[in-house]
Design an enzyme around this catalytic site. Structure first.
Site, PDB file in Angstrom:
ATOM      1  N   GLU A   1      10.232   0.504  10.396  1.00 20.96           N
ATOM      2  CA  GLU A   1      11.174   1.691  10.238  1.00 20.96           C
ATOM      3  C   GLU A   1      10.674   3.074  10.305  1.00 20.96           C
ATOM      4  O   GLU A   1       9.784   3.386   9.557  1.00 20.96           O
ATOM      5  CB  GLU A   1      12.262   1.460   8.781  1.00 20.96           C
ATOM      6  CG  GLU A   1      13.137   2.179   8.635  1.00 20.96           C
ATOM      7  CD  GLU A   1      13.172   3.373   8.144  1.00 20.96           C
ATOM      8  OE1 GLU A   1      13.122   4.661   8.995  1.00 20.96           O
ATOM      9  OE2 GLU A   1      13.193   3.797   6.904  1.00 20.96           O
TER      10      GLU A   1
ATOM     11  N   CYS B   1      13.399  10.351   7.356  1.00 18.71           N
ATOM     12  CA  CYS B   1      13.340   9.758   8.782  1.00 18.71           C
ATOM     13  C   CYS B   1      14.688   9.893   9.349  1.00 18.71           C
ATOM     14  O   CYS B   1      14.835  10.208  10.409  1.00 18.71           O
ATOM     15  CB  CYS B   1      12.932   8.526   8.650  1.00 18.71           C
ATOM     16  SG  CYS B   1      13.468   7.284   7.468  1.00 18.71           S
TER      17      CYS B   1
ATOM     18  N   GLY C   1       3.550   3.076  13.728  1.00 21.10           N
ATOM     19  CA  GLY C   1       4.422   1.877  13.905  1.00 21.10           C
ATOM     20  C   GLY C   1       3.738   1.278  15.051  1.00 21.10           C
ATOM     21  O   GLY C   1       3.740  -0.101  15.138  1.00 21.10           O
TER      22      GLY C   1
ATOM     23  N   GLY D   1       7.245   4.534   8.245  1.00 15.59           N
ATOM     24  CA  GLY D   1       6.433   5.482   8.447  1.00 15.59           C
ATOM     25  C   GLY D   1       6.520   6.287   9.957  1.00 15.59           C
ATOM     26  O   GLY D   1       7.621   5.856  10.522  1.00 15.59           O
ATOM     27  N   SER D   2       5.337   6.823  10.460  1.00 16.15           N
ATOM     28  CA  SER D   2       5.589   7.378  11.560  1.00 16.15           C
ATOM     29  C   SER D   2       5.544   6.425  12.917  1.00 16.15           C
ATOM     30  O   SER D   2       5.238   5.502  12.737  1.00 16.15           O
ATOM     31  CB  SER D   2       4.325   8.492  11.885  1.00 16.15           C
ATOM     32  OG  SER D   2       3.292   7.889  12.028  1.00 16.15           O
ATOM     33  N   THR D   3       6.401   6.876  13.996  1.00 15.79           N
ATOM     34  CA  THR D   3       6.510   5.965  14.957  1.00 15.79           C
ATOM     35  C   THR D   3       5.010   5.945  15.716  1.00 15.79           C
ATOM     36  O   THR D   3       4.716   4.781  16.162  1.00 15.79           O
ATOM     37  CB  THR D   3       7.245   6.719  16.150  1.00 15.79           C
ATOM     38  OG1 THR D   3       8.623   6.871  15.660  1.00 15.79           O
ATOM     39  CG2 THR D   3       7.297   6.138  17.369  1.00 15.79           C
ATOM     40  N   GLU D   4       4.139   6.759  15.643  1.00 12.28           N
ATOM     41  CA  GLU D   4       2.709   6.640  16.058  1.00 12.28           C
ATOM     42  C   GLU D   4       1.870   5.716  15.356  1.00 12.28           C
ATOM     43  O   GLU D   4       1.535   4.603  15.903  1.00 12.28           O
ATOM     44  CB  GLU D   4       2.184   8.092  15.772  1.00 12.28           C
ATOM     45  CG  GLU D   4       0.657   8.132  16.418  1.00 12.28           C
ATOM     46  CD  GLU D   4       0.011   9.398  15.926  1.00 12.28           C
ATOM     47  OE1 GLU D   4       0.722  10.178  15.308  1.00 12.28           O
ATOM     48  OE2 GLU D   4      -1.064   9.409  15.899  1.00 12.28           O
TER      49      GLU D   4
ATOM     50  N   LYS E   1       0.915  -1.189  -0.052  1.00 10.43           N
ATOM     51  CA  LYS E   1       0.144  -0.150  -0.106  1.00 10.43           C
ATOM     52  C   LYS E   1       0.900   1.398  -0.092  1.00 10.43           C
ATOM     53  O   LYS E   1       1.583   1.530   0.786  1.00 10.43           O
ATOM     54  CB  LYS E   1      -0.897  -0.025   1.294  1.00 10.43           C
ATOM     55  CG  LYS E   1      -1.877   1.316   1.153  1.00 10.43           C
ATOM     56  CD  LYS E   1      -2.612   1.550   2.453  1.00 10.43           C
ATOM     57  CE  LYS E   1      -1.876   2.761   3.042  1.00 10.43           C
ATOM     58  NZ  LYS E   1      -1.780   3.996   2.537  1.00 10.43           N
TER      59      LYS E   1
ATOM     60  N   GLU F   1      10.152  14.774  16.126  1.00 10.70           N
ATOM     61  CA  GLU F   1      10.370  14.993  14.601  1.00 10.70           C
ATOM     62  C   GLU F   1       9.592  15.761  13.991  1.00 10.70           C
ATOM     63  O   GLU F   1       8.346  15.598  14.027  1.00 10.70           O
ATOM     64  CB  GLU F   1      10.205  13.408  14.129  1.00 10.70           C
ATOM     65  CG  GLU F   1      10.725  13.263  12.759  1.00 10.70           C
ATOM     66  CD  GLU F   1      10.569  11.868  12.254  1.00 10.70           C
ATOM     67  OE1 GLU F   1       9.451  11.451  12.515  1.00 10.70           O
ATOM     68  OE2 GLU F   1      11.239  11.471  11.449  1.00 10.70           O
TER      69      GLU F   1
END
Lengths: 314, 480
Positions: free
Chosen positions: B260, B294, B243, B238-241, B186, B391
């Site tokens: 990642e 990132c 993830g 993508g974002s830590t959130e 995706k 970030e």
């Protein structure tokens, strides 16, 4: 002329010069090459290219430095310098004609009143391996014969052996012998090899009184590579910030095409700044480059690429 | 005055190499198909807000079909196929990517907003290089140090971000296919177009149907894909959130995961650094791809004794950056990818002001349409400031200073992230001393943002787990 802008005690000894030159920030070779390669991808087209070509022509030091240089050859080159393209009077004249010292008088005669300066290599060009007295005599003769610019070579052997003071003193002595003539100091970067050396030699020459720092004699390869020009442009930029004095840069050797010349101008524009986009502060030492500039100029203006038969050999 | 002597004329790359369709379906089982529910989203050019195309939104039924197609291809064709045969397909894809690189570079710049200089010279060469590199591994997996007969996992669900759309696709798909897995990928909702052209390339390469499936959509589609019971592996960048949300979703299932995520990379400049090149590295570190990276070097840690000199050089250098039309070959800084991202950058920069940091902005004119944010430097930043901890994912640099190497390392490591760091010194022993103590997945020595398919990439702490690239990148797709 006493040096009033250098740090006090700079030239007290080799040790003090060494401490100063080795205290300059280092140059990372990979990073410098990458920056130069990045700037080489600038796309200079249409009006920008036309501006760049005319600027480059005005910056050319049209050069002949052969054992076979005859008075006739020098006169022919002088004629070319004043009217690079006899068929197109809108082409600007070049900055200077650069010859050996014993050909200065002929060049001066041929260029009188034209606005094109006469530059002379001196100081046992290209090796520089001669007694100081001989180098000074060479310089004085060229100046006496009317050279407005002197292109001297540094003693690379002395530089590489760490005898910075000898290099410094030779430059100051030649500068004195120059009188009113502008002094271009040739570093012969192909023999200095590292960019750290190029930066140190640049600062050494600038402190010793150079009006211009020049990459190469044209007799050693590699000559004026883009990273070397980059490092020297950084040096003149930083030297002005430190001392207020604006020093010129002259790449010479290996610049043969319009593309090479334009890449150098991009470097000047983005590294030293637009203040240096002026024949008084940037020169290109070349011979075959001029015809390529003329061909590209015509191509840009007319859409037709004439080919070498339509441009004079010299 | 000098402007009249030498001003760069516009040098736009032609858009004509790109043939955009007005709408795109989903790529499932080797063919483009309409979504079951008929929903779509619009993708816009962030440089001028013009709509580029309509793209299908995949619902649960579509995801289900895509996973089933991937399963079928895995069991009947791709899984049993000898590695040497799989390699031929990957080499073929790599060559087509090279052949169509100009078209893809232009498309990527249009959809993402990043300058053509970067898509042409960085993204596309790396995309092809990743496929070439992993193609080479396909028949040598027994020699990768991962067991004598490594087996694939099955179906991989891959969700990628918008900052390097095609490159992130390559990072995900190339190792998965080389090891014998099939994928459902995706792309991000703001940058789906290059993935859809990649689907065409799969057709052109005659890749067996179902080996690669592309489902477009937003977060909802990604959630359905990650949660799908038929998936053996989840790979997310993508974002830590997000993830963390994915980690929670797959916890307790058989699914293997690599993540990642975000970063707040430190770029450490010692007083003996090659300053001009360090300045280049700082610029590359934070302004490459508008800072949408990132592993960006978003925190500059500069030794106090050279801080003033470095900042002066840095500001002078930033002032020469050329911002504007991403398709102009002389553009250094393009557009921010979306209005939402621009809001986030503005918000965090505003917080920087409120917290007392000093903002400096490059003197450049912003285009009137599109999403733009000028290169920005905050000085006087401390560890306690939010702009030093969170970030920003934009062209905003936070500058901090240090006095000793120990302090530099302490500050660099004092972050929940651990993705990247840079060290600048001419002294080899100090370089090694520092690198050994930094807790980050990649540490660049006298350079920054250098990528290579042979080098593993991944994070510590909240920057995620697992490695992509290199031999290590095979591990996430192999049953030992």
């Amino acid at each position: 002329m006493p040096d009033t802008i250098s740090p006090p005690g700079l030239t007290a000894s080799n040790a003090s010069l060494r401490a100063y030159l080795h205290g300059l920030p280092g140059v990372d070779e990979v990073g410098a090459a990458q920056r130069a390669a990045g700037l080489a991808t600038r796309s200079i087209k249409t009006t920008a290219k036309a501006q760049a070509i005319d600027l480059a022509i005005r910056m050319v030091d049209l050069t002949t430095l052969e054992g076979a240089d005859t008075p006739g050859k020098v006169r022919a080159l002088a004629a070319k310098a004043v009217h690079p393209d006899p068929a197109d009077p809108s082409v600007p004249r070049v900055a200077a004609v650069c010859v050996y010292s014993d050909r200065v008088a002929i060049a001066v005669e041929a260029l009188r009143g034209s606005g094109v300066a006469v530059a002379s290599v001196a100081t046992a060009f290209p090796a520089g391996r001669a007694p100081l007295e001989a180098k000074l005599a060479d310089t004085r003769q060229a100046v006496a014969d009317g050279a407005a610019e002197i292109d001297m070579v540094i003693d690379r052997g002395a530089f590489l052996s760490g005898d910075y003071l000898k290099v410094y003193e030779e430059i100051t002595a030649v500068k004195e012998a120059c009188g009113d003539a502008h002094l271009k100091v040739i570093l012969e970067t192909g023999e200095l090899v590292t960019y750290d050396n190029v930066r140190r030699a640049s600062w050494l020459a600038m402190h010793a009184g150079a009006d211009f720092i020049k990459t190469s004699t044209g007799k050693v390869s590699p000559a004026a590579t883009l990273p070397v020009v980059l490092v020297m442009l950084e040096a003149v930029r930083d030297f002005r910030a430190a001392t207020g004095r604006r020093i010129g840069v002259k790449p010479a050797g290996g610049i043969r095409t319009t593309k090479d010349a334009v890449r150098n101008l991009v470097l000047v524009n983005e590294v030293a700044g637009a203040d240096w986009l002026d024949p008084a502060y940037f020169r290109i030492g070349a011979s075959s480059l001029l015809n390529d500039l003329l061909m590209q100029r015509t191509k840009l203006a007319t859409g037709v690429y004439g080919g070498p038969d339509y441009y004079t050999l010299d | 005055m000098a402007d009249d002597i030498f001003t760069y004329a516009p040098a736009p790359e032609s858009r004509s190499v790109v043939r955009l369709r007005s709408s795109y379906g989903l790529f499932i089982d080797g063919a483009f198909a309409d979504p079951a529910e008929g929903r779509s989203l619009k993708t816009v050019n962030p440089a001028d807000e013009e709509v580029l195309a309509e793209v299908a939104v995949a619902g649960e039924a579509d995801v289900d079909r895509a996973v089933a197609a991937a399963r079928r291809a895995y069991e009947t064709v791709w899984g049993p196929m000898p590695g040497a045969e799989r390699a031929k397909y990957l080499f073929r894809i790599a060559r087509i990517l090279q052949e169509r690189s100009r078209e893809l570079a232009v498309l990527e710049s249009l959809d993402n907003g990043k300058p053509i200089k970067e898509t042409r010279d960085v993204d596309l060469p790396l995309v092809a290089a990743h496929f070439f590199y992993y193609a080479g591994w396909a028949d040598k997996l027994g020699h990768a140090g991962l067991g004598a007969d490594p087996r694939p996992l099955g179906v991989a669900a891959q969700v990628i971000p918008w900052n390097f759309p095609l490159l992130m696709l390559a990072w995900k798909i190339a190792p998965a296919l080389a090891t014998g897995n099939t994928v459902v990928l995706k792309p991000a909702e703001t940058t789906p177009l290059s993935a859809l052209v990649f689907a065409e390339i799969c057709q052109e390469a005659e890749l067996p149907p179902g080996v690669v499936n592309i489902v477009t959509g937003a977060g909802e589609t990604g959630r359905a894909l990650v949660a799908h019971g038929g998936v053996d592996k989840v790979a997310f960048t993508g974002s830590t959130e997000v993830g963390k949300e994915i980690a929670r979703t797959v916890a307790g299932t058989r699914k293997r995961v690599t993540l990642e995520l975000g970063g707040k990379g430190a770029n450490i400049v010692y007083d003996d650094a090659a300053l001009d090149q360090a300045v280049e590295g700082i610029v590359t570190g934070i302004f490459f791809n508008q800072g949408h990276v990132c592993c960006a070097g978003s925190r500059l840690l500069v030794q106090e004794s050279v801080a003033e000199d470095v900042l002066e050089r840095l500001k002078r250098r930033i002032s020469t950056l050329r911002m504007g039309d991403p398709l102009d070959k002389n553009t250094d800084i393009g557009a921010i990818n979306s209005a939402a991202q621009l809001d986030k950058i503005r918000e965090l920069s505003g917080i920087g002001d409120d917290e007392g940091a000093q903002r400096w902005t490059a003197p450049c004119e912003l285009p009137s349409r599109g999403y733009w944010f000028p290169p920005t430097v905050f000085t006087g930043v401390t560890q306690a400031h939010r702009i030093a901890r969170e970030e920003i994912f934009g062209p905003v640099l936070s500058v901090l200073t240090f006095r000793t190497p120990a302090e530099a390392v302490e500050k660099a490591n004092n972050t929940p992230f651990g993705l990247s760091a840079g060290v600048w010194t001419e002294k080899g022993s100090r370089m090694l001393w520092t690198a050994n103590r930094l807790r980050a997945g990649v540490i660049w020595s006298n350079t920054f943002n250098k990528f290579d398919p042979t080098s593993p990439f991944g994070g510590y702490k909240e920057s995620g787990y697992g490695r992509e690239g290199g031999r290590h990148g095979l591990e996430g797709y192999i049953r030992g």
